[in-house]
Design a protein around this motif. Structure first.
Motif, PDB file in Angstrom:
ATOM      1  N   ASN A 106      16.534  -1.015  -1.400  1.00 20.68           N
ATOM      2  CA  ASN A 106      15.603  -1.273  -2.492  1.00 20.68           C
ATOM      3  C   ASN A 106      14.185  -0.758  -2.283  1.00 20.68           C
ATOM      4  O   ASN A 106      13.696  -0.627  -1.168  1.00 20.68           O
ATOM      5  N   CYS A 107      13.536  -0.524  -3.419  1.00 21.63           N
ATOM      6  CA  CYS A 107      12.099  -0.244  -3.488  1.00 21.63           C
ATOM      7  C   CYS A 107      11.394  -1.594  -3.594  1.00 21.63           C
ATOM      8  O   CYS A 107      11.772  -2.423  -4.410  1.00 21.63           O
ATOM      9  N   PHE A 108      10.363  -1.800  -2.758  1.00 22.49           N
ATOM     10  CA  PHE A 108       9.702  -3.113  -2.731  1.00 22.49           C
ATOM     11  C   PHE A 108       8.650  -3.288  -3.818  1.00 22.49           C
ATOM     12  O   PHE A 108       8.118  -4.374  -3.983  1.00 22.49           O
ATOM     13  N   THR A 109       8.302  -2.229  -4.527  1.00 21.82           N
ATOM     14  CA  THR A 109       7.338  -2.432  -5.615  1.00 21.82           C
ATOM     15  C   THR A 109       8.033  -2.496  -6.972  1.00 21.82           C
ATOM     16  O   THR A 109       7.377  -2.716  -7.976  1.00 21.82           O
ATOM     17  N   SER A 110       9.335  -2.293  -6.985  1.00 16.80           N
ATOM     18  CA  SER A 110      10.053  -2.366  -8.255  1.00 16.80           C
ATOM     19  C   SER A 110       9.943  -3.782  -8.823  1.00 16.80           C
ATOM     20  O   SER A 110      10.376  -4.752  -8.196  1.00 16.80           O
ATOM     21  N   VAL A 147      11.452   2.840   3.384  1.00 11.59           N
ATOM     22  CA  VAL A 147      10.197   3.173   2.750  1.00 11.59           C
ATOM     23  C   VAL A 147      10.545   3.956   1.491  1.00 11.59           C
ATOM     24  O   VAL A 147      11.603   4.561   1.407  1.00 11.59           O
ATOM     25  N   CYS A 148       9.677   3.911   0.536  1.00 12.91           N
ATOM     26  CA  CYS A 148      10.024   4.469  -0.773  1.00 12.91           C
ATOM     27  C   CYS A 148       8.900   5.374  -1.265  1.00 12.91           C
ATOM     28  O   CYS A 148       7.731   5.044  -1.123  1.00 12.91           O
ATOM     29  N   CYS A 149       9.277   6.501  -1.801  1.00  9.97           N
ATOM     30  CA  CYS A 149       8.289   7.485  -2.253  1.00  9.97           C
ATOM     31  C   CYS A 149       8.219   7.583  -3.771  1.00  9.97           C
ATOM     32  O   CYS A 149       7.845   8.630  -4.311  1.00  9.97           O
ATOM     33  N   CYS A 150       8.601   6.516  -4.481  1.00  8.89           N
ATOM     34  CA  CYS A 150       8.598   6.607  -5.945  1.00  8.89           C
ATOM     35  C   CYS A 150       7.173   6.535  -6.496  1.00  8.89           C
ATOM     36  O   CYS A 150       6.239   6.186  -5.778  1.00  8.89           O
ATOM     37  N   ASP A 151       7.017   6.845  -7.774  1.00  9.50           N
ATOM     38  CA  ASP A 151       5.687   6.861  -8.391  1.00  9.50           C
ATOM     39  C   ASP A 151       5.040   5.482  -8.402  1.00  9.50           C
ATOM     40  O   ASP A 151       3.831   5.354  -8.248  1.00  9.50           O
ATOM     41  N   THR A 152       5.876   4.439  -8.577  1.00 10.20           N
ATOM     42  CA  THR A 152       5.321   3.078  -8.584  1.00 10.20           C
ATOM     43  C   THR A 152       4.732   2.764  -7.213  1.00 10.20           C
ATOM     44  O   THR A 152       3.662   2.167  -7.112  1.00 10.20           O
ATOM     45  N   CYS A 153       5.440   3.138  -6.169  1.00 13.02           N
ATOM     46  CA  CYS A 153       4.938   2.878  -4.814  1.00 13.02           C
ATOM     47  C   CYS A 153       3.657   3.662  -4.561  1.00 13.02           C
ATOM     48  O   CYS A 153       2.720   3.155  -3.948  1.00 13.02           O
ATOM     49  N   ARG A 154       3.618   4.892  -5.025  1.00 13.66           N
ATOM     50  CA  ARG A 154       2.415   5.705  -4.793  1.00 13.66           C
ATOM     51  C   ARG A 154       1.212   5.085  -5.515  1.00 13.66           C
ATOM     52  O   ARG A 154       0.135   4.930  -4.941  1.00 13.66           O
TER      53      ARG A 154
HETATM   54 ZN    ZN Z   1       9.202   2.577  -4.710  1.00 13.57          ZN
END
Ligand code: ZN
Ligand code: GLA
Length: 669
Positions: A106-110, A147-154
């Motif tokens: 999972n992405c933690f900022t989702s 770790v996640c590189c999605c736009d939400t995380c950025r």
């Molecule tokens: Zn993310």
């Protein structure tokens, strides 16, 4: 005293549950950990909960006097989560999302993932609040990935950075973005860099590891914060609905992608997963140090939540614990403050990726040798429990254990193979061999409670810490520090001072130059005074000029003749030692540590033979001496005589004999 196993009733037919509970009870087990990966079993469709199966398992265990911990099951999302909310899957540096189906996807900022996680946590806590044999909760499983590189995380990282620095001007200054023209003109320009660490290696991102070190360090802090925040959301719910249950998480010892002090802060209890049986039998220095790190997180005793029960592996597997080894591993942790002991796993699964991760029982479910050894240990633990009550390690030696330094060294080790843990273990292992316990402490801890403070590779040295260390020495403390200490400030910029910076006065040395050496290059270190003999300096040396300090070891090579390899400086009422080399031979560190302990007035209860570990738990008017034989040879240990040995019930004479992997618990007071 809780002893038991990690149990997965959902892996076995219901008819078997009763058999398992009975076998556990017969073994003296009184606790299990359940439901770690069972989200889809409990919420097969979004918002529809099914807890009957778990109620039934809990009731059977209860009938056999076995208590339980439940886990929030968020380490594996159900397939329907990934299908309905694809944004919950973490994004790789390549821009592709993780393929669902392993663990920790999972992405933690989702927002969706956080909501779904809170909902299953709330549903479980509501449903199980009054279950009579439920005593506690484990959050998730082994936080740290991915770790996640999605736009939400950025975008979230940009917000985090903005909250930290306030203005872009300040950020540019603290990150030193004048280098390579990396100045930011809007917050939106900030990218996710490639910090170092296992998570990134797993994500295949090593090739990106050349970003600004200050950015990398803050990104590592941010990743840690995401995990801490995610756990905090769950703990809040558990505390509200189940105030009588304790909360814990299964930490991973020396794993250091997260700031474990922060993760532990929201929990009642630290527990950890200890798997020391790999290749060849060896003295378990690492598990001892890791246990001390775990005890240091909350400065109190901890549990083992998973511990080697058999050969482990996901595709190939390792060796089988030899007779006595399962018990020995447990006693080592008991000696370091483990008040609970849970083996991973109860029975080896016939399905899935962990078919080769062997439990106490094999695939056949028969209670054989490994089960019998765990049962013996469990029964002994219950016998020892009243004596252990209220005891812990009271160390006179502390080791500074700082995640910021660990991370900064991973981002820029300086010389190949330089890690905090490598440096720390050189001193830790010498303490272990000397029979002396140590506490692992945060740099902000009150130092005055210790006679000796060891600060290995203290790479990040904020000015206030340098000042506190100096005050500690002048007030009578004994400090030992070494190579690469004091190089950086809190934002990972180099201090613009001659090394060892603000520690110069206390250490009585000046380091104007230093060098890393290639493979095969060695300099000869010659001991003086307290250190005897000749040794090899490898990998790195400081060109240390002694000012006020005495020289404890020097170099033989002509270009290093005027420099010291190790020094001791009397400063105020205390002493400060510096080691400006990486030395190959443990004997060098043994002699150095002996001198440091002497300066601090620390004397071990006894001098153990090599391979026998000594640890003392005390408190509530009691003092227990633990001896753990990590070798396969019979060992004779000189001990205080006339004391009860609690396992055999005999009174000690001048020596105690330990068989291969044997242990003894002697009541000194
Ligand atoms: Zn993310
Ligand atoms: C970890 C996990 C367990 C299990 C073991 C063995 O420690 O917490 O669920 O996967 O490793 O692989």
């Amino acid at each position: 005293m809780y002893v038991g196993a990690d149990y997965y009733p959902e892996h076995w037919p219901r008819e078997r549950w009763e058999v398992d509970a009975k076998l556990m009870q017969e073994a003296g087990f009184n606790v299990v950990r359940l439901a770690e990966f069972a989200w889809v079993n409990m919420e097969p469709m979004e918002g529809c909960f099914e807890f009957d199966w778990l109620d039934e398992a809990l009731a059977i265990l209860h009938k056999h006097d076995i208590s339980a911990l439940l886990c929030t099951p968020t380490a594996v999302m159900p397939a329907w989560v990934a299908r309905k909310y694809p944004e919950t899957l973490a994004m790789l540096p390549t821009g592709k999302r993780i393929t669902w189906g392993v663990r920790k996807n999972n992405c933690f900022t989702s927002g969706a993932y956080r909501l779904l996680s809170e909902r299953i946590t709330r549903a479980m806590a509501t449903h199980f609040a009054d279950t009579p044999n439920l005593i506690g909760w484990q959050t998730d499983n082994e936080f740290g990935h991915p770790v996640c590189c999605c736009d939400t995380c950025r975008a979230d990282f940009q917000d985090w950075v903005r909250a930290k620095y306030g203005t872009l001007e300040e950020l540019n200054r603290r990150w030193g973005t004048h280098f390579w023209g990396h100045k930011y003109t809007t917050w939106g320009e900030i990218q996710i860099p490639a910090p170092s660490g296992t998570a990134w290696r797993l994500a295949g991102a090593d090739h990106l590891g050349t970003h600004n070190p200050s950015l990398c360090l803050d990104y590592q802090r941010y990743c840690s914060h995401l995990n801490v925040r995610f756990q905090r959301d769950q703990v809040r719910i558990l505390r509200e609905l189940c105030p009588d249950h304790f909360t814990t998480h299964n930490f991973m010892g020396a794993f250091s992608d997260l700031n474990y002090y922060d993760l532990a802060e929201d929990l009642d209890l630290v527990s950890w997963d200890n798997y020391p049986v790999w290749d060849r039998p060896a003295i378990s220095y690492g598990s001892a140090a890791a246990a001390d790190v775990m005890r240091g997180l909350k400065r109190k005793n901890f549990w083992i939540m998973e511990q080697t029960a058999g050969p482990g592996g996901w595709s190939v597997f390792g060796r089988n614990p030899r007779p006595g080894e399962i018990r020995k591993i447990a006693y080592q942790q008991l000696a370091h403050g483990a008040d609970g002991q849970v083996w991973f796993r109860w029975r080896t699964c016939t399905a899935g990726r962990e078919q080769y991760w062997h439990g106490l029982l094999g695939h056949d479910g028969k209670p054989l040798r490994r089960y019998r050894e765990a049962a013996q240990t469990a029964k002994e633990y219950h016998k020892l429990a009243p004596e252990l009550e209220g005891t812990t390690i009271k160390a006179e030696v502390a080791i500074v254990y700082d995640y910021e330094t660990i991370w900064a060294l991973r981002i820029q080790p300086g010389f190949p193979g330089n890690t905090y843990h490598e440096a720390m273990q050189r001193y830790y292992n010498a303490l272990f061999r000397a029979g002396v316990n140590a506490d692992m402490i945060k740099p902000t801890e009150d130092l005055s409670q210790y006679r000796v403070v060891i600060a290995p590779d203290l790479f990040i040295l904020p000015d206030d810490l340098a000042k506190r260390l100096t005050d500690y020495v002048s007030g009578g403390g004994v400090l030992l520090t070494d190579c690469r200490s004091g190089v950086k400030d809190e934002t990972n910029l180099c201090h613009d001072r001659t090394l060892p910076g603000l520690l110069t006065e206390a250490l009585g040395i000046v380091i104007e130059e230093y060098e890393a050496m290639g493979d095969g290059v060695e300099y000869t270190v010659v001991g003086k005074q307290a250190i005897e003999g000749q040794y090899a300096a490898v990998k790195y040396v400081d060109w240390t000029t002694p000012k006020d300090a005495e020289v404890l070891a020097s170099f033989e090579q002509w270009h290093l003749e005027s420099f010291a390899a190790a020094t001791r400086n009397r400063f105020g009422k205390g002493s400060a030692y510096y080691v400006g080399a990486v030395v190959s031979e443990p004997a060098f560190y043994d002699q150095l540590i002996a001198d440091v302990l002497k300066a601090g007035g620390v004397s071990p209860v006894l001098a153990p033979p090599e391979g026998v570990e000594v640890s003392v738990r005390e408190g509530a008017g009691k003092k227990l001496l633990f001896l753990v034989n990590h070798t396969e040879e019979r060992q004779q240990v000189s001990v205080p005589s006339g004391k009860p040995e609690l396992l055999s019930g005999e009174t000690t004479s001048e020596t105690v004999t330990l068989d291969a992997y044997g242990v003894a618990v002697i009541k000194l007071e």
